[in-house]
Write a protein that holds these residues in place. Structure first.
Motif, PDB file in Angstrom:
ATOM      1  N   GLY A 294       0.811  -1.210   0.000  1.00 56.61           N
ATOM      2  CA  GLY A 294       0.000   0.000   0.000  1.00 56.61           C
ATOM      3  C   GLY A 294       0.841   1.255   0.000  1.00 56.61           C
ATOM      4  N   LEU A 296       2.048   2.918  -2.614  1.00 53.11           N
ATOM      5  CA  LEU A 296       1.999   3.706  -3.842  1.00 53.11           C
ATOM      6  C   LEU A 296       0.694   4.484  -3.939  1.00 53.11           C
ATOM      7  CD1 LEU A 296       3.339   0.974  -6.294  1.00 53.11           C
ATOM      8  CD2 LEU A 296       4.665   2.665  -4.990  1.00 53.11           C
ATOM      9  N   GLY A 297       0.778   5.666  -4.519  1.00 49.86           N
ATOM     10  CA  GLY A 297      -0.399   6.492  -4.709  1.00 49.86           C
ATOM     11  C   GLY A 297      -0.883   6.446  -6.147  1.00 49.86           C
ATOM     12  N   ASP A 298      -1.509   7.517  -6.580  1.00 48.18           N
ATOM     13  CA  ASP A 298      -2.046   7.597  -7.937  1.00 48.18           C
ATOM     14  C   ASP A 298      -0.948   7.398  -8.969  1.00 48.18           C
ATOM     15  OD1 ASP A 298      -4.481   8.137  -6.794  1.00 48.18           O
ATOM     16  OD2 ASP A 298      -4.364  10.319  -7.093  1.00 48.18           O
ATOM     17  N   ARG A 301       2.828   6.197  -8.101  1.00 48.91           N
ATOM     18  CA  ARG A 301       3.867   7.056  -7.531  1.00 48.91           C
ATOM     19  C   ARG A 301       4.056   6.737  -6.052  1.00 48.91           C
ATOM     20  NH1 ARG A 301       5.315  10.966 -11.053  1.00 48.91           N
ATOM     21  NH2 ARG A 301       3.914  11.376 -12.803  1.00 48.91           N
ATOM     22  N   LEU A 303       4.574   7.035  -2.104  1.00 49.74           N
ATOM     23  CA  LEU A 303       4.185   7.970  -1.059  1.00 49.74           C
ATOM     24  C   LEU A 303       5.374   8.100  -0.116  1.00 49.74           C
ATOM     25  CD1 LEU A 303       0.624   6.491  -0.427  1.00 49.74           C
ATOM     26  CD2 LEU A 303       1.223   8.488  -1.830  1.00 49.74           C
ATOM     27  N   SER A 309       9.465   6.345   3.171  1.00 48.10           N
ATOM     28  CA  SER A 309       8.061   6.021   2.979  1.00 48.10           C
ATOM     29  C   SER A 309       7.220   6.624   4.097  1.00 48.10           C
ATOM     30  CB  SER A 309       7.864   4.506   2.947  1.00 48.10           C
ATOM     31  OG  SER A 309       6.475   4.178   2.925  1.00 48.10           O
ATOM     32  N   THR A 310       6.103   7.223   3.728  1.00 44.15           N
ATOM     33  CA  THR A 310       5.175   7.755   4.729  1.00 44.15           C
ATOM     34  C   THR A 310       4.128   6.717   5.100  1.00 44.15           C
ATOM     35  OG1 THR A 310       3.832   8.703   2.946  1.00 44.15           O
ATOM     36  CG2 THR A 310       5.481  10.141   3.951  1.00 44.15           C
ATOM     37  N   VAL A 311       4.242   5.525   4.518  1.00 40.29           N
ATOM     38  CA  VAL A 311       3.258   4.463   4.746  1.00 40.29           C
ATOM     39  C   VAL A 311       3.839   3.319   5.561  1.00 40.29           C
ATOM     40  CG1 VAL A 311       1.798   2.731   3.609  1.00 40.29           C
ATOM     41  CG2 VAL A 311       2.006   5.039   2.639  1.00 40.29           C
TER      42      VAL A 311
END
Length: 352
Positions: A294, A296-298, A301, A303, A309-311
């Motif tokens: 989880g 990766l964003g839109d 890309r 995160l 990583s901010t996740v």
């Protein structure tokens, strides 16, 4: 299952710089490279590719590029340099190890390779860079165009295009360099939504641009939190490319409105037969293997903030375009980001 300190995914300039920085922090990284050699994407670029930075500003930490420091190294010189760097690196580099998936495994990670084998890691550095996934934009009629369509990542040399009508799409360094090279044996137009922006390779008539970037600190200036990369980077020019476009070899045109069979329809309504389209339209991060986290964003890309990583704690990135500064994805700048990431990962691993 084997377990390692830090798994560095990607054995090009970003992965090698990351491994060097991690070793300096007392960690034991293992570099995992999908191809048969630790040179990243460099062996696959077009034959005539030449760096825009002189050799003195094109080294990774710990090993000068060598040779005349003021020359502009070519592609094959960069490949040789990276292979030499990997040989001298005090870290294990495993080639032919394509990572298909990274999943959470307790406080660490579990990596799955293309052959089904697995590897455990306390931390992961994603260093597959910003050039692993060629971007092919949605252009009207492109899917049904009856001529040849290739991304610049597939282009090698101009000989195969002799006598053909070619449109190069883009306005950046690669677009201008390839279009100019092709205009020798072929009839070439450079098509783009924005005009070409120029920046002199030797501003003020003397020292190279990268000297000024270094002394002013602009090359390493952190991007503001809300600052974005420009839509079109300026083309670094020693005078040849601007003169070539001014002479119409290649000519520069606004973007065609659509493709229709073998024809390009230009904004003035003119329809013209075209043999080949070369898309010099950039790349996107090649990070699909991180989807299970989880992370990766839109658009796939990552995160992150400054490479962390901010996740997922323990996950970091090196070599992303504009990761932290103008030079983040370059030979001259990737080492700085790698040191920052290594420091953060060392602190994380001390706590776990």
């Amino acid at each position: 299952m084997e377990r390692v300190d830090v798994a560095v995914i990607g054995g090009g300039q970003s992965g090698l710089a990351a491994a060097h920085a991690l070793r300096e922090r007392g960690l034991t990284p293992v570099v995992l490279e999908a191809s048969a050699q630790a040179a990243g994407a460099w062996p696959h670029y077009y034959d005539s590719l030449t760096l825009f930075s002189p050799a003195r500003y094109s080294s990774l930490p710990g090993l000068p590029f060598g040779g005349n420091p003021d020359r502009y190294p070519r592609r094959d010189e960069v490949v040789d340099y990276l292979l030499r760097y990997a040989e001298r690196l005090d870290a294990e580099v495993r080639t032919g190890r394509r990572v298909e998936q990274v999943r959470a495994d307790g406080d660490g990670f579990r990596l799955t390779f293309a052959d089904g084998a697995e590897l455990g890691a306390r931390a992961v550095v994603a260093a597959t860079g910003g050039f692993g996934r060629p971007h092919r934009p949605t252009l009207p009629g492109l899917d049904s165009f009856s001529g040849t369509v290739l991304h610049v990542s597939e282009y090698r040399s101009p000989e195969a295009f002799a006598g053909r009508r070619v449109v190069v799409v883009g306005a950046g360094n690669s677009a201008v360099q390839v279009a100019t090279e092709l205009s020798g044996p072929a009839s070439v137009s450079l098509a783009s939504r924005h005009p070409v922006r120029w920046f002199p390779q030797r501003p003020l008539g003397g020292r190279d641009l990268h000297f000024w970037l270094k002394v002013t600190g602009w090359d390493i200036a952190p991007l503001g939190r809300f600052q974005r990369a420009p839509a079109t980077m300026a083309v670094i020019d020693d005078g040849r490319y601007r003169a070539a476009l001014a002479a119409g070899r290649p000519d520069r045109r606004p973007m065609f409105t659509r493709l229709d069979g073998p024809k390009a329809i230009w904004p003035d309504g003119t329809a013209e037969h075209v043999d080949a389209i070369v898309l010099a339209t950039g790349y996107r991060p090649d990070l699909a293997y991180l989807a299970p986290l989880g992370a990766l964003g839109d658009g796939g890309r990552p995160l992150h903030r400054d490479g962390a990583s901010t996740v997922r704690p323990g996950l970091a990135y090196v070599g992303l375009e504009w990761q932290r500064s103008l030079s983040s994805a370059s030979l001259r700048g990737v080492g700085r980001d790698a040191r920052r990431v290594a420091r953060r990962l060392a602190r994380h691993l001390e706590r776990t």
